[in-house]
Design a protein around this motif. Structure first.
Motif, PDB file in Angstrom:
ATOM      1  N   ALA A 127       0.837  -1.210   0.000  1.00  0.00           N
ATOM      2  CA  ALA A 127       0.000   0.000   0.000  1.00  0.00           C
ATOM      3  C   ALA A 127       0.866   1.253   0.000  1.00  0.00           C
ATOM      4  O   ALA A 127       0.566   2.233  -0.697  1.00  0.00           O
ATOM      5  CB  ALA A 127      -0.927  -0.007   1.206  1.00  0.00           C
ATOM      6  N   GLU A 128       1.936   1.226   0.765  1.00  0.00           N
ATOM      7  CA  GLU A 128       2.822   2.395   0.830  1.00  0.00           C
ATOM      8  C   GLU A 128       3.613   2.558  -0.463  1.00  0.00           C
ATOM      9  O   GLU A 128       3.849   3.690  -0.917  1.00  0.00           O
ATOM     10  CB  GLU A 128       3.743   2.278   2.049  1.00  0.00           C
ATOM     11  N   GLU A 129       4.024   1.448  -1.071  1.00  0.00           N
ATOM     12  CA  GLU A 129       4.693   1.530  -2.376  1.00  0.00           C
ATOM     13  C   GLU A 129       3.755   2.155  -3.409  1.00  0.00           C
ATOM     14  O   GLU A 129       4.166   2.997  -4.221  1.00  0.00           O
ATOM     15  CB  GLU A 129       5.140   0.143  -2.831  1.00  0.00           C
ATOM     16  N   GLU A 130       2.491   1.751  -3.364  1.00  0.00           N
ATOM     17  CA  GLU A 130       1.506   2.296  -4.309  1.00  0.00           C
ATOM     18  C   GLU A 130       1.231   3.771  -4.023  1.00  0.00           C
ATOM     19  O   GLU A 130       1.086   4.577  -4.954  1.00  0.00           O
ATOM     20  CB  GLU A 130       0.213   1.471  -4.266  1.00  0.00           C
ATOM     21  N   LEU A 131       1.154   4.145  -2.744  1.00  0.00           N
ATOM     22  CA  LEU A 131       0.984   5.556  -2.375  1.00  0.00           C
ATOM     23  C   LEU A 131       2.117   6.395  -2.976  1.00  0.00           C
ATOM     24  O   LEU A 131       1.875   7.461  -3.567  1.00  0.00           O
ATOM     25  CB  LEU A 131       0.998   5.705  -0.852  1.00  0.00           C
ATOM     26  N   ASN A 132       3.334   5.920  -2.841  1.00  0.00           N
ATOM     27  CA  ASN A 132       4.489   6.655  -3.341  1.00  0.00           C
ATOM     28  C   ASN A 132       4.457   6.743  -4.862  1.00  0.00           C
ATOM     29  O   ASN A 132       4.729   7.793  -5.449  1.00  0.00           O
ATOM     30  CB  ASN A 132       5.776   5.985  -2.855  1.00  0.00           C
ATOM     31  N   ALA A 133       4.092   5.617  -5.503  1.00  0.00           N
ATOM     32  CA  ALA A 133       3.985   5.608  -6.963  1.00  0.00           C
ATOM     33  C   ALA A 133       2.883   6.550  -7.436  1.00  0.00           C
ATOM     34  O   ALA A 133       3.034   7.246  -8.454  1.00  0.00           O
ATOM     35  CB  ALA A 133       3.708   4.189  -7.457  1.00  0.00           C
ATOM     36  N   ALA A 134       1.785   6.607  -6.693  1.00  0.00           N
ATOM     37  CA  ALA A 134       0.671   7.484  -7.065  1.00  0.00           C
ATOM     38  C   ALA A 134       1.076   8.948  -6.983  1.00  0.00           C
ATOM     39  O   ALA A 134       0.692   9.767  -7.834  1.00  0.00           O
ATOM     40  CB  ALA A 134      -0.523   7.230  -6.140  1.00  0.00           C
ATOM     41  N   MET A 218       0.928  16.086  -2.677  1.00  0.00           N
ATOM     42  CA  MET A 218       1.060  15.411  -1.384  1.00  0.00           C
ATOM     43  C   MET A 218      -0.168  14.534  -1.203  1.00  0.00           C
ATOM     44  O   MET A 218      -1.285  15.033  -1.207  1.00  0.00           O
ATOM     45  CB  MET A 218       1.117  16.429  -0.251  1.00  0.00           C
ATOM     46  N   LEU A 219       0.064  13.238  -1.063  1.00  0.00           N
ATOM     47  CA  LEU A 219      -1.040  12.290  -0.909  1.00  0.00           C
ATOM     48  C   LEU A 219      -0.883  11.489   0.376  1.00  0.00           C
ATOM     49  O   LEU A 219       0.225  11.316   0.876  1.00  0.00           O
ATOM     50  CB  LEU A 219      -1.074  11.314  -2.096  1.00  0.00           C
ATOM     51  N   THR A 220      -2.014  10.994   0.895  1.00  0.00           N
ATOM     52  CA  THR A 220      -1.978  10.130   2.077  1.00  0.00           C
ATOM     53  C   THR A 220      -2.766   8.846   1.800  1.00  0.00           C
ATOM     54  O   THR A 220      -3.560   8.773   0.853  1.00  0.00           O
ATOM     55  CB  THR A 220      -2.597  10.813   3.310  1.00  0.00           C
ATOM     56  N   LEU A 221      -2.556   7.865   2.661  1.00  0.00           N
ATOM     57  CA  LEU A 221      -3.324   6.616   2.580  1.00  0.00           C
ATOM     58  C   LEU A 221      -4.679   6.746   3.271  1.00  0.00           C
ATOM     59  O   LEU A 221      -5.418   5.775   3.358  1.00  0.00           O
ATOM     60  CB  LEU A 221      -2.532   5.470   3.215  1.00  0.00           C
ATOM     61  N   GLY A 222      -4.996   7.946   3.753  1.00  0.00           N
ATOM     62  CA  GLY A 222      -6.264   8.140   4.448  1.00  0.00           C
ATOM     63  C   GLY A 222      -6.830   9.522   4.226  1.00  0.00           C
ATOM     64  O   GLY A 222      -7.251   9.882   3.139  1.00  0.00           O
ATOM     65  N   THR A 223      -6.776  10.334   5.277  1.00  0.00           N
ATOM     66  CA  THR A 223      -7.438  11.635   5.297  1.00  0.00           C
ATOM     67  C   THR A 223      -6.729  12.679   4.440  1.00  0.00           C
ATOM     68  O   THR A 223      -5.543  12.537   4.126  1.00  0.00           O
ATOM     69  CB  THR A 223      -7.494  12.157   6.753  1.00  0.00           C
ATOM     70  N   ASP A 224      -7.488  13.736   4.099  1.00  0.00           N
ATOM     71  CA  ASP A 224      -6.861  14.908   3.466  1.00  0.00           C
ATOM     72  C   ASP A 224      -6.643  16.019   4.494  1.00  0.00           C
ATOM     73  O   ASP A 224      -6.180  17.101   4.159  1.00  0.00           O
ATOM     74  CB  ASP A 224      -7.711  15.422   2.297  1.00  0.00           C
TER      75      ASP A 224
END
Length: 264
Positions: A127-134, A218-224
């Motif tokens: 999930a974190e790898e995908e967050l970083n890629a996104a 700047m993206l997160t795996l949850g909230t904005d």
């Protein structure tokens, strides 16, 4: 009167000035690589800061961040749930599985370069790898919109569209951090206009050949939603979710977007 007319375009530089900005940007790029190489488990974010300052000064440049409104570091080192503006500290130690964002700026011959890079210390979850890629994908989409004739919010919309494309590919929703974004840059680090990371296209000043923006999704795996800690700098996610932050300084040219903060 002339100023009012100029404000309808994103501030622009001559070809020679862009080359000068690219020289500052190259210092930043080399510094980020040096910091990544030093980012091993057990190293402190203050250790990374010292590596960065030495790299910048060895190039004959000056750290943009050091002393900026009282900031004590040459980099922002933002680990895990810290989105941006993490203060380098001796007691902030990297661990296996951390996701860390390094934001770095340098001034060379009066011109600023500004770039950020998020990477894993050891392995992180899928999930974190995908967050970083996104986040990287969102940055790339924003860069691709740096074309003559586009408007400021065309870049914002492109960044947002890049995020949504990654969400579709990854089957998850990302938080687009509210209230933070990119900016104009030149002989100062932060200049107008503010560049949002989402929004409707077709608004704001026009991009012309030589216009420069620092683009930084700047993206997160949850909230904005985020909170600034009592130190007045550190920005954390309200739900503790991990965040990613990527940034390049980019110019509009007649040959397409030019990244001024390339990494070796």
């Amino acid at each position: 009167m002339g100023f009012a007319r100029r404000r309808k375009v994103v501030p622009f530089r001559t070809a020679g000035e862009l080359d000068a900005m690219a020289a500052a940007g190259a210092v930043v790029g080399r510094t980020l690589v040096a910091v990544r190489d030093a980012a091993v488990p057990g190293a402190s974010t203050l250790d990374l800061d010292r590596v960065a300052e030495a790299s910048i000064r060895a190039a004959g440049a000056v750290p943009s961040f050091l002393g900026y409104h009282g900031f004590t570091g040459s980099i922002c080192a933002s680990r895990n749930d810290v989105v941006v503006h993490g203060i380098p500290r001796a007691d902030d130690l990297l661990g296996e599985g951390d996701l860390i964002s390094i934001d770095c700026g340098a001034i060379l011959d009066g011109w600023h370069g500004d770039s950020a890079w998020t990477f894993a210390v050891g392995g992180v979850s899928a999930a974190e790898e995908e967050l970083n890629a996104a986040t990287e994908q969102s940055l790339a989409a924003g860069i691709a919109a740096m074309l003559p004739g586009n408007r400021l919010t065309d870049v914002s919309h492109a960044i947002e569209s890049g995020t949504h494309a990654a969400e579709k590919a990854h089957g998850r929703v990302y938080g687009i951090v509210d209230g933070y974004g990119g900016h104009g840059i030149g002989r100062e680090m932060h200049m107008d206009p503010f560049l949002a990371n989402e929004g409707a296209p077709g608004k704001g000043p026009r991009l012309v050949v030589g216009s420069v923006l620092a683009i930084e999704p700047m993206l997160t795996l949850g909230t904005d939603q985020t909170t600034v800690l009592e130190d007045g700098w550190t920005v954390i996610t309200d739900d503790g979710s991990r965040a990613s932050h990527w940034e390049h300084t980019v110019a509009v040219t007649s040959d397409g977007p030019r990244i001024l903060t390339t990494r070796p």
